[in-house]
Write an enzyme that holds these catalytic residues in place. Structure first.
Site, PDB file in Angstrom:
ATOM      1  N   GLY A  13     -76.283  57.974  -3.565  1.00  0.00           N
ATOM      2  CA  GLY A  13     -76.312  56.586  -3.984  1.00  0.00           C
ATOM      3  C   GLY A  13     -76.690  55.673  -2.821  1.00  0.00           C
ATOM      4  O   GLY A  13     -77.412  54.683  -3.002  1.00  0.00           O
ATOM      5  N   GLN A  63     -70.289  52.125  -9.590  1.00  0.00           N
ATOM      6  CA  GLN A  63     -68.922  52.196 -10.123  1.00  0.00           C
ATOM      7  C   GLN A  63     -68.870  52.157 -11.644  1.00  0.00           C
ATOM      8  O   GLN A  63     -67.860  52.520 -12.240  1.00  0.00           O
ATOM      9  CB  GLN A  63     -68.076  51.050  -9.551  1.00  0.00           C
ATOM     10  CG  GLN A  63     -67.725  51.237  -8.078  1.00  0.00           C
ATOM     11  CD  GLN A  63     -66.894  52.487  -7.798  1.00  0.00           C
ATOM     12  OE1 GLN A  63     -66.146  52.965  -8.653  1.00  0.00           O
ATOM     13  NE2 GLN A  63     -67.045  53.033  -6.612  1.00  0.00           N
ATOM     14  N   SER A 108     -74.800  56.768  -8.325  1.00  0.00           N
ATOM     15  CA  SER A 108     -74.375  57.879  -7.492  1.00  0.00           C
ATOM     16  C   SER A 108     -73.582  58.869  -8.336  1.00  0.00           C
ATOM     17  O   SER A 108     -72.549  58.522  -8.896  1.00  0.00           O
ATOM     18  CB  SER A 108     -73.495  57.339  -6.366  1.00  0.00           C
ATOM     19  OG  SER A 108     -72.984  58.392  -5.601  1.00  0.00           O
ATOM     20  N   ALA A 109     -74.071  60.112  -8.412  1.00  0.00           N
ATOM     21  CA  ALA A 109     -73.484  61.079  -9.349  1.00  0.00           C
ATOM     22  C   ALA A 109     -72.033  61.416  -9.047  1.00  0.00           C
ATOM     23  O   ALA A 109     -71.238  61.626  -9.959  1.00  0.00           O
ATOM     24  CB  ALA A 109     -74.330  62.348  -9.376  1.00  0.00           C
ATOM     25  N   CYS A 148     -55.452  48.298   9.156  1.00  0.00           N
ATOM     26  CA  CYS A 148     -54.670  49.280   9.892  1.00  0.00           C
ATOM     27  C   CYS A 148     -54.976  50.715   9.442  1.00  0.00           C
ATOM     28  O   CYS A 148     -54.358  51.662   9.909  1.00  0.00           O
ATOM     29  CB  CYS A 148     -53.194  48.972   9.783  1.00  0.00           C
ATOM     30  SG  CYS A 148     -52.770  47.930   8.400  1.00  0.00           S
TER      31      CYS A 148
END
Lengths: 459, 459
Positions: free
Chosen positions: A69, A177, A194-195, A320
């Site tokens: 992706g 997404q 993106s797969a 953090c």
């Protein structure tokens, strides 16, 4: 049992696994060759392209497979910018795009282009009219994600696409997404995916360029994938990607309802069961499986380790937990609390029992982390003005906010306290704390080795 | 049964298949995450890097995995050129590099850099002293393959590396064709490879940059693979690539002897059994599994189809199988016959019986193709000088050479014939025919719509 980081990578869908294993035997040859093994590979590749195009809602010859992706975003943005070079060199992205898009924008800027980063509101949503106002005569390309990867907020893609179309500017949508849940609506011009986000294998991205969109692939190319993705095609993975996209889509409507109910439980009960917690992202316009919250007085890394020890895998946008010591750019753009940040992203198939167990252990885990961080005595020194000053320089998130919280009681109502801090997260978290606590954030002043954050006690 | 195109892609090694399937369950998560699934993925990735580095002969932190060998070449060349920008913008490549290297060189040239393409002799070998003579004070990078992908010729990498080292110029070695057989010797600086060439899965390349070599990755990057290969790592494929490289290496010494004997048989018997055939490439300094020959009066595509029908999968560098209508750049650089070109590249494990069957059917197949091409009556017209002119314009390889062969008998010894042709392949094939036939190639003259190739009858 408690893998709650589907937005990073979803475990392989059974259909993907099956398709990949089958295609290993049939799809290893060069699809550019004329002999039988090559023709078989070509057939598999063509069929996968048809399947993926149908799921995306485009023509097969508009879709190429890339190696990831990220690669799709890099190639798509560079190619669209070059194709529209005559129009100008202005690029618009939202401030909450995936890092692959923002990295491509940074490169464009270093190369002499200009970039507008459109802001978002506290829910992480782009305002279509503000985005439209960024369009200029020299705008070559606009980019907007379909939904945010950190907080799940769904963006108004159709409205932004309409504004772009009116201005004659192509819109690239990063749909990484949301592709599992359905096609992207509206008149977009380019799309990436993106797969491994939908349960397909790693190693496969999608780049769609609508017919008629000017596009000039950059860098060295070859004859593969319409000259848009050089290098030997990974056909077994591509076959698995397409098959699993079809499979997750068949289950999407039902699974979306189920996951939405589970994330709604988390949204509601986290706020109730964990004190001093802010749930972030849009409560309604959101992806089914993502819920993100931040816990005051907690450091992200300790919290993640504690949850991991309980069997839960989540991620965090807190500074953090990151090697850069800066909070996630998404939380920063939203202006929300970043300390003790937790993203829960449920992969399809997540068991209700695992969510319930998460909700039952979370309050105790947060309480233990807060206890462990202890009560470092705040160093208070009277300032020249007589106002309180807390020196938290050299201390990392969430300590500056903890020290602020400890002294606020000593400040008379209407009085001010200055928190000296050199941790980047304080800039985000002190205003966010004020918002949560109903105190007034006055502003930031330069200070020796850091900044002074001024807070006025209201309540 | 007769897949003889291992130099394009080798069928998946059983070890690769096994490792890939196992890693699908363990290696799908993000190796950058701290939770258990991420830590497992990280361990697999680290172990694969150790294995691959050991096989290459480098430190693990010098090696990154890319999405393909092509991507490794593109990234390696761009990064090395940028890292040495101060030295200058001159790049040296051999004229017989893989297209991925040549495409990167073309882009460099378009961007204002300069490129020297070092020539080769008739065996396809680079002359180290001629290569060294191309080194200049402004040379930023030199590239040389370890062995040629079309004819199997092994290049003098160690000698060229020594010359580069003396000049302070880094040498990038494309080792795609040779990594299965052993590490690359000599003092190279960068190295690239491709897993599907050694029986690993597609989707994995290697890029090695020695410590101390100046390197500046170009384009958008991220935190993965030392900032040299952006995008989510395909860990199952990487694990399979590393495991299969180790496995093929364990079998390499024995298999090399076996394949070398089989290709030697082809070299010897093709010349004997098929008339008018030229075996090309170095007879000694060559890869074990590759043998390439060209057959006069045959068109590559028809020959490939005929061999495919007999169950043999081979490739060809003839212009008549390529969409660009130009012969392979490798054969062109060597100056050898391109018509009827066949590359046989035996994958490890090729059965002796399959090679024997190939040798038994090949003469008949070639004879049938030659017969099918028929005997088009050559159009001969008396030229002003009284010499013969054959008009083969508008006719594709191998017709111009066939027509030349038919009229040569009519030319008196010492007389000339002019072949008019507009097929790019004639420029290569007519001189090659003269060389094979012991006739004299006089030269090329401009002609209406094409060129006139002048041949003097000697014998």
């Amino acid at each position: 049992m408690g893998y709650f980081d589907g937005a990073s990578a979803a475990p392989l869908h059974p259909v993907a696994r099956q398709a990949l294993v089958a295609a290993l035997d049939e799809g290893w040859a060069d699809p550019g060759r004329l002999y039988r093994e090559g023709r078989r590979a070509r057939m598999l590749l063509d069929a996968a392209r048809e399947t993926a195009a149908e799921a995306v809602g485009c023509r097969p010859d508009e879709l190429v497979f890339t190696a990831s992706g990220t690669r799709a975003a890099h190639t798509g943005i560079a190619g669209a910018l070059a194709g529209r070079r005559r129009a100008g060199r202005h690029l618009i992205v939202s401030a909450v795009e995936h890092s692959s898009v923002l990295h491509a924008a940074d490169v464009h800027e270093r190369d002499g282009g200009t970039v507008t980063r459109a802001g978002v509101d506290r829910t992480g949503t782009v305002d279509p009219s503000a985005y439209a106002a960024a369009l200029r005569p020299d705008t070559a390309l606009a980019c907007l994600q379909s939904a945010n990867h950190e907080v799940g907020t769904v963006q108004p893609v159709a409205a932004v696409a309409e504004a772009c179309r009116a201005a004659g500017v192509p819109l690239l949508v990063d749909a990484a997404q949301s592709l599992a849940w359905g096609p992207v609506e509206g008149g977009w011009s380019l799309l990436t995916g993106s797969a491994h986000k939908w349960g397909g294998p790693p190693g496969v991205g999608l780049l769609v360029v609508r017919k008629g969109v000017r596009f000039a692939a950059q860098g060295p190319t070859d004859e593969r994938e319409s000259g848009r993705a050089a290098g030997f095609e990974d056909i077994p993975a591509i076959v698995a990607a397409a098959a699993s996209l079809r499979a997750v889509r068949a289950e999407a409507a039902q699974e979306a309802v189920r996951l939405r109910e589970l994330t709604e439980r988390i949204r509601t009960r986290v706020s109730r069961a964990v004190p001093d917690t802010e749930v972030v992202g849009d409560p309604d316009r959101r992806l089914p499986g993502i819920v993100t919250f931040s816990c005051l007085y907690v450091d992200g890394e300790t919290l993640l380790h504690a949850l991991d020890a309980e069997g839960f895998s989540v991620s965090s946008g807190s500074s953090c937990t990151s090697s850069t010591l800066t909070p996630s750019h998404v939380l920063r753009a939203m202006g929300v609390l970043s300390e003790g940040n937790v993203r829960v992203s449920l992969p399809p198939g997540t068991a209700e029992a695992d969510v319930e167990r998460f909700l039952s252990v979370l309050p105790g885990v947060v309480a233990r982390v807060r206890e462990k961080l202890g009560a470092p005595a705040p160093v208070t020194v009277p300032a020249r003005s007589g106002a309180l000053v807390v020196d938290a320089r050299g201390k990392r998130c969430p300590i500056p906010v903890i020290e602020l919280a400890k002294v606020i009681g000593e400040v008379p109502v209407g009085g001010e306290v200055r928190v000296l801090a050199d941790d980047e997260a304080a800039r985000l978290d002190i205003p966010a704390w004020c918002e949560m606590r109903g105190q007034e954030y006055v502003g930031e002043e330069a200070a020796d080795h850091g900044s002074a954050y001024v807070v006025r006690r209201v309540a």
